[in-house]
Design a protein around this motif. Structure first.
Motif, PDB file in Angstrom:
ATOM      1  N   ASP A 260      46.837 -22.684 101.388  1.00  0.00           N
ATOM      2  CA  ASP A 260      45.477 -23.085 101.028  1.00  0.00           C
ATOM      3  C   ASP A 260      44.823 -22.019 100.141  1.00  0.00           C
ATOM      4  N   ARG A 261      45.023 -22.138  98.835  1.00  0.00           N
ATOM      5  CA  ARG A 261      44.530 -21.116  97.907  1.00  0.00           C
ATOM      6  C   ARG A 261      43.016 -21.124  97.775  1.00  0.00           C
ATOM      7  N   ASP A 262      42.409 -22.306  97.831  1.00  0.00           N
ATOM      8  CA  ASP A 262      40.952 -22.359  97.668  1.00  0.00           C
ATOM      9  C   ASP A 262      40.210 -22.240  98.995  1.00  0.00           C
ATOM     10  N   LYS A 263      40.962 -22.039 100.083  1.00  0.00           N
ATOM     11  CA  LYS A 263      40.397 -21.767 101.404  1.00  0.00           C
ATOM     12  C   LYS A 263      39.422 -22.849 101.878  1.00  0.00           C
ATOM     13  N   ASP A 264      39.812 -24.117 101.644  1.00  0.00           N
ATOM     14  CA  ASP A 264      38.971 -25.208 102.136  1.00  0.00           C
ATOM     15  C   ASP A 264      39.519 -25.804 103.429  1.00  0.00           C
ATOM     16  N   GLY A 265      40.585 -25.182 103.955  1.00  0.00           N
ATOM     17  CA  GLY A 265      41.135 -25.626 105.230  1.00  0.00           C
ATOM     18  C   GLY A 265      42.151 -26.743 105.128  1.00  0.00           C
ATOM     19  N   LYS A 266      42.446 -27.200 103.911  1.00  0.00           N
ATOM     20  CA  LYS A 266      43.430 -28.255 103.708  1.00  0.00           C
ATOM     21  C   LYS A 266      44.281 -27.922 102.487  1.00  0.00           C
ATOM     22  N   VAL A 267      45.315 -28.724 102.270  1.00  0.00           N
ATOM     23  CA  VAL A 267      46.208 -28.515 101.131  1.00  0.00           C
ATOM     24  C   VAL A 267      46.090 -29.702 100.191  1.00  0.00           C
ATOM     25  N   ASN A 268      45.695 -29.432  98.944  1.00  0.00           N
ATOM     26  CA  ASN A 268      45.651 -30.507  97.953  1.00  0.00           C
ATOM     27  C   ASN A 268      47.025 -30.666  97.317  1.00  0.00           C
ATOM     28  N   PHE A 269      47.152 -31.586  96.365  1.00  0.00           N
ATOM     29  CA  PHE A 269      48.472 -31.855  95.803  1.00  0.00           C
ATOM     30  C   PHE A 269      49.034 -30.651  95.058  1.00  0.00           C
ATOM     31  N   GLU A 270      48.217 -29.960  94.280  1.00  0.00           N
ATOM     32  CA  GLU A 270      48.710 -28.811  93.524  1.00  0.00           C
ATOM     33  C   GLU A 270      49.251 -27.740  94.467  1.00  0.00           C
ATOM     34  N   GLU A 271      48.543 -27.493  95.545  1.00  0.00           N
ATOM     35  CA  GLU A 271      48.994 -26.499  96.527  1.00  0.00           C
ATOM     36  C   GLU A 271      50.273 -26.964  97.220  1.00  0.00           C
ATOM     37  N   PHE A 272      50.371 -28.253  97.440  1.00  0.00           N
ATOM     38  CA  PHE A 272      51.569 -28.834  98.045  1.00  0.00           C
ATOM     39  C   PHE A 272      52.762 -28.747  97.092  1.00  0.00           C
ATOM     40  N   PHE A 273      52.533 -29.113  95.841  1.00  0.00           N
ATOM     41  CA  PHE A 273      53.612 -29.198  94.857  1.00  0.00           C
ATOM     42  C   PHE A 273      54.196 -27.831  94.528  1.00  0.00           C
ATOM     43  N   HIS A 274      53.345 -26.809  94.448  1.00  0.00           N
ATOM     44  CA  HIS A 274      53.803 -25.484  94.030  1.00  0.00           C
ATOM     45  C   HIS A 274      54.139 -24.567  95.206  1.00  0.00           C
ATOM     46  N   GLY A 275      54.307 -25.116  96.366  1.00  0.00           N
ATOM     47  CA  GLY A 275      54.683 -24.295  97.509  1.00  0.00           C
ATOM     48  C   GLY A 275      55.499 -25.057  98.527  1.00  0.00           C
ATOM     49  N   ILE A 276      54.868 -25.994  99.179  1.00  0.00           N
ATOM     50  CA  ILE A 276      55.512 -26.718 100.277  1.00  0.00           C
ATOM     51  C   ILE A 276      56.652 -27.601  99.785  1.00  0.00           C
ATOM     52  N   TYR A 277      56.440 -28.299  98.691  1.00  0.00           N
ATOM     53  CA  TYR A 277      57.455 -29.247  98.220  1.00  0.00           C
ATOM     54  C   TYR A 277      58.763 -28.547  97.861  1.00  0.00           C
ATOM     55  N   ASP A 278      58.671 -27.362  97.274  1.00  0.00           N
ATOM     56  CA  ASP A 278      59.892 -26.623  96.924  1.00  0.00           C
ATOM     57  C   ASP A 278      60.710 -26.294  98.169  1.00  0.00           C
ATOM     58  N   LEU A 279      60.036 -25.919  99.242  1.00  0.00           N
ATOM     59  CA  LEU A 279      60.743 -25.614 100.486  1.00  0.00           C
ATOM     60  C   LEU A 279      61.419 -26.854 101.053  1.00  0.00           C
ATOM     61  N   ILE A 280      60.741 -27.982 100.955  1.00  0.00           N
ATOM     62  CA  ILE A 280      61.323 -29.229 101.458  1.00  0.00           C
ATOM     63  C   ILE A 280      62.564 -29.597 100.656  1.00  0.00           C
ATOM     64  N   ARG A 281      62.510 -29.436  99.344  1.00  0.00           N
ATOM     65  CA  ARG A 281      63.668 -29.745  98.498  1.00  0.00           C
ATOM     66  C   ARG A 281      64.831 -28.804  98.794  1.00  0.00           C
ATOM     67  N   ASN A 282      64.531 -27.535  99.061  1.00  0.00           N
ATOM     68  CA  ASN A 282      65.588 -26.575  99.374  1.00  0.00           C
ATOM     69  C   ASN A 282      66.268 -26.889 100.697  1.00  0.00           C
ATOM     70  N   TYR A 283      65.559 -27.558 101.583  1.00  0.00           N
ATOM     71  CA  TYR A 283      66.119 -27.920 102.883  1.00  0.00           C
ATOM     72  C   TYR A 283      67.170 -29.013 102.742  1.00  0.00           C
ATOM     73  N   VAL A 284      66.992 -29.867 101.729  1.00  0.00           N
ATOM     74  CA  VAL A 284      67.892 -30.999 101.528  1.00  0.00           C
ATOM     75  C   VAL A 284      69.276 -30.489 101.147  1.00  0.00           C
ATOM     76  N   GLU A 285      70.314 -31.181 101.603  1.00  0.00           N
ATOM     77  CA  GLU A 285      71.683 -30.803 101.246  1.00  0.00           C
ATOM     78  C   GLU A 285      71.843 -30.829  99.726  1.00  0.00           C
ATOM     79  N   PRO A 286      72.613 -29.880  99.167  1.00  0.00           N
ATOM     80  CA  PRO A 286      72.756 -29.783  97.707  1.00  0.00           C
ATOM     81  C   PRO A 286      73.206 -31.074  97.041  1.00  0.00           C
ATOM     82  N   HIS A 287      74.116 -31.822  97.680  1.00  0.00           N
ATOM     83  CA  HIS A 287      74.619 -33.030  97.022  1.00  0.00           C
ATOM     84  C   HIS A 287      73.585 -34.151  97.012  1.00  0.00           C
ATOM     85  N   ASP A 288      72.487 -33.959  97.777  1.00  0.00           N
ATOM     86  CA  ASP A 288      71.427 -34.958  97.760  1.00  0.00           C
ATOM     87  C   ASP A 288      70.316 -34.603  96.783  1.00  0.00           C
TER      88      ASP A 288
END
Length: 407
Positions: A260-288
């Motif tokens: 939460d970069r803007d400290k509003d207590g939630k995560v907007n799409f930009e914050e999700f896309f540039h942080g959380i989403y990358d971790l989720i993709r890394n969790y996926v098996e490479p062939h997927d």
């Protein structure tokens, strides 16, 4: 059931004896096995992790006996570091006093003497033989069902058991230092934050991570009695493996707080896309995962997932809305156990191809058939795969190559 198991392993033993007697050309792998010197690993990080949120302990040894030896060494290193960290002032004053006594065991036992002896033990073929060890371990792995084959699921469960065993050992060791009154529980008043936290200020990296704060402690307190027993303390140190709903939700809150970069207590799409989403993709098996996916396509996929998670449709993700993906953000030990099993199976098949092995397993399938199951014969054919990271490749002069990418 007992007679059935006995029949299976008797059959396996007879098959192995037959193969040994009929396969004189298999001497090359055996000779290569003897040229490997096992070494005790020292890889546990005693310094603070660069990212406490996504830190994971090193993988355990496949063989519990080797793991015990490594943990004994780690305990000694940890005790030495703990003594230095917590008794510097005592040591300084003691050095100035002519009547001061040396550190316990300083004169009676040279430092690390036990570890040298243990390494000699690992390399004494009469006392520790990797083939014999695998023959002893195989019945403990082949349990669901007991069919003479170690399935991928059984190998994963074995690795998971070893990981959890080591985690609990470290938790018990840590708990002794915090349980000041020795009652078997740790209160928050007894808990002492890591030294790097105590010496940090509000602007230091990692200071605002809540892993050592009271809300983390309270979330780990499953029964709400204001203190942590060993199970709760183990969850406190390894929250990704907990089944405690309060602690799982706390993980989600921490993820929101970190992203939460803007400290509003939630995560907007930009914050999700540039942080959380990358971790989720890394969790996926490479062939997927499509490595050539365009930026636009990648962002479109992220938006689809964001919309799925945003249950109330307000354009933000709350801690509760992160619950469906928290395991991908903080993978549990089971995830790493699967990775370790895949690594083992890959190495077994690679070595089988390299040797052009023609051993036939009890069910009639060819060695290296890549069916996700291992017979005892297949495991014995490539025993050092199960001791990867323990033997010294520098002393290997043969063609038997075991890679160490996983460790």
């Amino acid at each position: 059931m007992g007679k059935h198991n006995l029949l299976i392993y008797t059959t396996i033993a007879l098959v192995l004896l037959f193969l040994v007697s009929r396969s004189p050309n298999k001497s090359q792998p055996q000779e290569t096995h003897h040229r490997r010197r096992l070494k005790i690993r020292s890889h546990f990080p005693f310094s603070p992790p660069s990212d406490p949120h996504h830190h994971h302990d090193p993988p355990p040894a496949f063989d519990p006996l080797v793991a015990d030896i490594e943990l004994a060494r780690e305990d000694r290193q940890w005790e030495h570091l703990y003594y230095q960290t917590h008794h510097d002032s005592d040591s300084d004053s003691a050095s100035e006093s002519p009547d001061s006594s040396p550190e316990p065991d300083h004169e009676s036992r040279p430092e690390w003497e036990d570890f040298a002896d243990a390494e000699d033990f690992l390399n004494d073929s009469e006392r520790f033989n990797v083939t014999n060890r695998l023959m002893l371990l195989f019945p403990r792995i082949d349990v669901d069902p007991t069919d003479g084959l170690a399935s991928k699921s059984e190998l994963t469960q074995w690795s998971l058991q070893q990981s959890r065993r080591e985690a609990m050992h470290r938790s018990q060791r840590e708990m002794k230092t915090h349980d000041k009154d020795g009652d078997g529980f740790v209160t928050f008043a007894e808990y002492e934050a890591p030294s790097w936290v105590r010496s940090a200020d509000n602007t230091s990296f990692g200071y605002d991570f809540g892993w050592w704060k009271e809300d983390h402690f309270n979330a780990s307190d499953a029964d709400g009695d204001g203190r942590l027993n060993i199970t709760e303390f183990n969850d406190f140190l390894h929250p990704a493996d907990t089944s405690n709903p309060k602690l799982i939700l706390w993980l989600c809150k921490e993820e929101i707080r970190e992203r939460d970069r803007d400290k509003d207590g939630k995560v907007n799409f930009e914050e999700f896309f540039h942080g959380i989403y990358d971790l989720i993709r890394n969790y996926v098996e490479p062939h997927d995962t499509d490595e050539h996916e365009s930026d636009d396509s990648n962002e479109a996929s992220a938006k689809m997932l964001f919309v799925l998670l945003d249950k109330d449709g307000d354009g933000y993700l709350s801690d509760v809305e992160l619950l469906p993906v928290i395991e991908k953000l903080h993978p549990p030990e089971h995830y790493y156990a699967i990775q370790q099993t895949n690594h083992i199976l890959h190495q077994i098949h690679t070595n089988a191809d390299a040797f052009e092995a023609d051993i036939t397993s009890p069910d009639g399938s060819a060695d290296g058939d890549k069916d996700g199951r291992l017979s005892l014969a297949e495991m014995i054919e490539s025993p050092y795969v199960f001791y990867t990271g323990v033997f010294s490749e520098d002393e290997d002069s043969g063609d038997y190559v075991v890679h160490d990418e996983f460790r």
